[in-house]
Design an enzyme around this catalytic site. Structure first.
Site, PDB file in Angstrom:
ATOM      1  N   LYS A  91       0.820  -1.212   0.000  1.00 53.60           N
ATOM      2  CA  LYS A  91       0.000   0.000   0.000  1.00 53.60           C
ATOM      3  C   LYS A  91       0.854   1.262   0.000  1.00 53.60           C
ATOM      4  O   LYS A  91       0.357   2.350  -0.323  1.00 53.60           O
ATOM      5  CB  LYS A  91      -0.944   0.021   1.189  1.00 53.60           C
ATOM      6  CG  LYS A  91      -0.312   0.184   2.559  1.00 53.60           C
ATOM      7  CD  LYS A  91      -1.348   0.138   3.661  1.00 53.60           C
ATOM      8  CE  LYS A  91      -0.733   0.311   5.047  1.00 53.60           C
ATOM      9  NZ  LYS A  91      -0.118   1.629   5.241  1.00 53.60           N
ATOM     10  N   ASP A  92       2.152   1.139   0.341  1.00 55.43           N
ATOM     11  CA  ASP A  92       3.048   2.289   0.353  1.00 55.43           C
ATOM     12  C   ASP A  92       3.711   2.535  -0.995  1.00 55.43           C
ATOM     13  O   ASP A  92       4.418   3.540  -1.155  1.00 55.43           O
ATOM     14  CB  ASP A  92       4.141   2.104   1.411  1.00 55.43           C
ATOM     15  CG  ASP A  92       3.606   2.109   2.830  1.00 55.43           C
ATOM     16  OD1 ASP A  92       2.552   2.732   3.060  1.00 55.43           O
ATOM     17  OD2 ASP A  92       4.240   1.485   3.703  1.00 55.43           O
ATOM     18  N   ARG A 139      -7.718   8.536   4.167  1.00 53.37           N
ATOM     19  CA  ARG A 139      -8.791   7.568   3.896  1.00 53.37           C
ATOM     20  C   ARG A 139      -9.501   7.195   5.190  1.00 53.37           C
ATOM     21  O   ARG A 139     -10.747   7.235   5.273  1.00 53.37           O
ATOM     22  CB  ARG A 139      -8.224   6.302   3.235  1.00 53.37           C
ATOM     23  CG  ARG A 139      -9.262   5.168   3.104  1.00 53.37           C
ATOM     24  CD  ARG A 139      -8.627   3.862   2.688  1.00 53.37           C
ATOM     25  NE  ARG A 139      -7.653   3.366   3.620  1.00 53.37           N
ATOM     26  CZ  ARG A 139      -7.929   2.629   4.701  1.00 53.37           C
ATOM     27  NH1 ARG A 139      -9.191   2.310   4.986  1.00 53.37           N
ATOM     28  NH2 ARG A 139      -6.964   2.203   5.495  1.00 53.37           N
ATOM     29  N   ARG A 140      -8.729   6.810   6.197  1.00 48.84           N
ATOM     30  CA  ARG A 140      -9.346   6.418   7.467  1.00 48.84           C
ATOM     31  C   ARG A 140     -10.109   7.585   8.088  1.00 48.84           C
ATOM     32  O   ARG A 140     -11.207   7.404   8.621  1.00 48.84           O
ATOM     33  CB  ARG A 140      -8.275   5.893   8.427  1.00 48.84           C
ATOM     34  CG  ARG A 140      -7.751   4.520   8.017  1.00 48.84           C
ATOM     35  CD  ARG A 140      -6.582   4.083   8.863  1.00 48.84           C
ATOM     36  NE  ARG A 140      -6.158   2.722   8.528  1.00 48.84           N
ATOM     37  CZ  ARG A 140      -4.915   2.276   8.610  1.00 48.84           C
ATOM     38  NH1 ARG A 140      -3.960   3.078   9.034  1.00 48.84           N
ATOM     39  NH2 ARG A 140      -4.633   1.021   8.283  1.00 48.84           N
ATOM     40  N   ARG A 157       0.968   9.385  14.064  1.00 44.25           N
ATOM     41  CA  ARG A 157       1.918   8.593  13.290  1.00 44.25           C
ATOM     42  C   ARG A 157       2.844   7.830  14.218  1.00 44.25           C
ATOM     43  O   ARG A 157       2.821   7.992  15.431  1.00 44.25           O
ATOM     44  CB  ARG A 157       2.725   9.497  12.346  1.00 44.25           C
ATOM     45  CG  ARG A 157       1.898  10.067  11.198  1.00 44.25           C
ATOM     46  CD  ARG A 157       2.776  10.791  10.217  1.00 44.25           C
ATOM     47  NE  ARG A 157       3.773   9.893   9.628  1.00 44.25           N
ATOM     48  CZ  ARG A 157       4.842  10.330   8.968  1.00 44.25           C
ATOM     49  NH1 ARG A 157       5.065  11.621   8.836  1.00 44.25           N
ATOM     50  NH2 ARG A 157       5.689   9.461   8.452  1.00 44.25           N
ATOM     51  N   ARG A 163       2.192   4.037  18.535  1.00 45.89           N
ATOM     52  CA  ARG A 163       0.774   4.412  18.488  1.00 45.89           C
ATOM     53  C   ARG A 163       0.011   3.825  19.674  1.00 45.89           C
ATOM     54  O   ARG A 163      -0.881   4.475  20.221  1.00 45.89           O
ATOM     55  CB  ARG A 163       0.165   3.969  17.157  1.00 45.89           C
ATOM     56  CG  ARG A 163       0.789   4.678  15.972  1.00 45.89           C
ATOM     57  CD  ARG A 163       0.010   4.458  14.702  1.00 45.89           C
ATOM     58  NE  ARG A 163       0.867   4.559  13.527  1.00 45.89           N
ATOM     59  CZ  ARG A 163       0.428   4.620  12.282  1.00 45.89           C
ATOM     60  NH1 ARG A 163      -0.871   4.596  12.041  1.00 45.89           N
ATOM     61  NH2 ARG A 163       1.269   4.707  11.271  1.00 45.89           N
ATOM     62  N   CYS A 250      -1.519   9.182  -1.722  1.00 43.19           N
ATOM     63  CA  CYS A 250      -1.960   9.500  -0.369  1.00 43.19           C
ATOM     64  C   CYS A 250      -2.738  10.802  -0.341  1.00 43.19           C
ATOM     65  O   CYS A 250      -3.088  11.299   0.722  1.00 43.19           O
ATOM     66  CB  CYS A 250      -0.749   9.613   0.571  1.00 43.19           C
ATOM     67  SG  CYS A 250      -0.042   8.024   1.041  1.00 43.19           S
TER      68      CYS A 250
END
Length: 315
Positions: A91-92, A139-140, A157, A163, A250
């Site tokens: 996804k990156d 997105r989230r 982040r 986190r 992104c």
């Protein structure tokens, strides 16, 4: 920093986060087993990326350059011949790779869903009015605001451990993380629950480890290609084809959910406004992943219009 001797059957470039190192070590183990070589003959070189160096600022990736921040230095090391392959969370990886590179293989996809994490409540619905929701993923943030527009989105982040500590410290009341990353780190038990992927469509290519190589290095591409998981390759190819149409990065909230039934691919795609209050969805089914992905991407564009993407992309 190189973790093994310089005499290598293959040289792997990776980021230095615990998850990235675990993924690189998995690829090393699979290469060694598949090709009958000692693991010590495969080196792992840790490269600091712009995305890693920006962690302390807590800035959203969309504000400081997008996906390439986590791959550029690894891409450069491959192109210069310093390493042979790059191991990435798919996804990156930017939709369009630099000239001279290709994605040679994808390992079997892990759980693609987002995990809900909180030390205070059991689910998104249980969060108090105007609670703080931590995420730096647009997105989230958009998907959460679509369900709970009252919540306050706060920057969030760092690696998984960072986190989790931020939740304990009260920086945020809840967050979402990729279930795949938690599982690979043996931290799946940290998830308070899993999000319904039909509502919270994952990031395109979430949960899959991708291996990049130089396009002119057929030997290495073939060695890596032996690790390719064909069903995962189909699903990721469809999702990346959708992104290519949308010019996804992104900088625009985009979700994708792909299911396989035999060799039939079913892809559902979603684009959202940053505030989550406007969303468009499309779905297609077929056997050609690139055609399916393009169909969904083109339909989303037709529904939303280029003006929508321009308006809601992070500037």
């Amino acid at each position: 920093m190189t973790l093994q001797s310089p005499q290598a059957f293959a040289r792997i470039g990776t980021r230095g986060s615990p998850l990235a190192l675990m993924q690189a070590r998995l690829v090393r183990s699979l290469l060694a087993t598949t090709h009958g070589v000692p693991e010590d003959d495969i080196t792992i070189e840790v490269l600091s990326t712009g995305g890693d160096r920006s962690q302390a600022s807590n800035a959203s990736l969309s504000e400081i350059g997008g996906k390439g921040l986590f791959t550029k230095e690894i891409d450069d090391a491959m192109l210069s011949g310093r390493v042979d392959i790059g191991v990435h969370s798919s996804k990156d990886v930017a939709t369009r790779l630099p000239d001279g590179l290709l994605l040679a293989a994808f390992l079997e996809r892990e759980d693609a869903r987002d995990a809900f994490l909180s030390v205070k409540v059991a689910s998104l619905d249980h969060l108090a009015e105007r609670a703080k929701f931590g995420t730096s993923s647009i997105r989230r943030a958009a998907q959460v605001l679509r369900q709970r527009p009252d919540l306050q989105i706060v920057p969030f982040r760092g690696n998984v451990g960072t986190r989790l500590q931020k939740l304990i410290d009260g920086v945020a009341d809840a967050t979402l993380l990729a279930m795949a990353g938690l599982n690979r780190l043996g931290e799946g038990h940290r998830a308070t629950g899993q999000m319904d992927p039909e509502i919270f469509l994952p990031a395109p290519a979430q949960g899959a480890i991708g291996i990049a190589a130089r396009s002119d290095d057929r030997r290495m591409a073939d060695l890596v290609g032996a690790l390719d998981h064909a069903p995962t390759n189909l699903t990721i190819s469809a999702e990346r084809a959708m992104l290519a149409v949308l010019d996804g990065s992104c900088r625009t909230p985009v979700g994708a959910l792909t299911r396989l039934n035999g060799d039939t691919i079913s892809l559902k795609g979603q684009i959202l406004s940053l505030d989550g209050q406007t969303a468009f969805e499309s779905a297609a089914t077929g056997r050609d992943p690139l055609a399916v992905g393009r169909q969904v991407g083109e339909d989303l564009l037709a529904q939303a219009g280029t003006e929508f993407l321009s308006k809601w992309a992070v500037q």
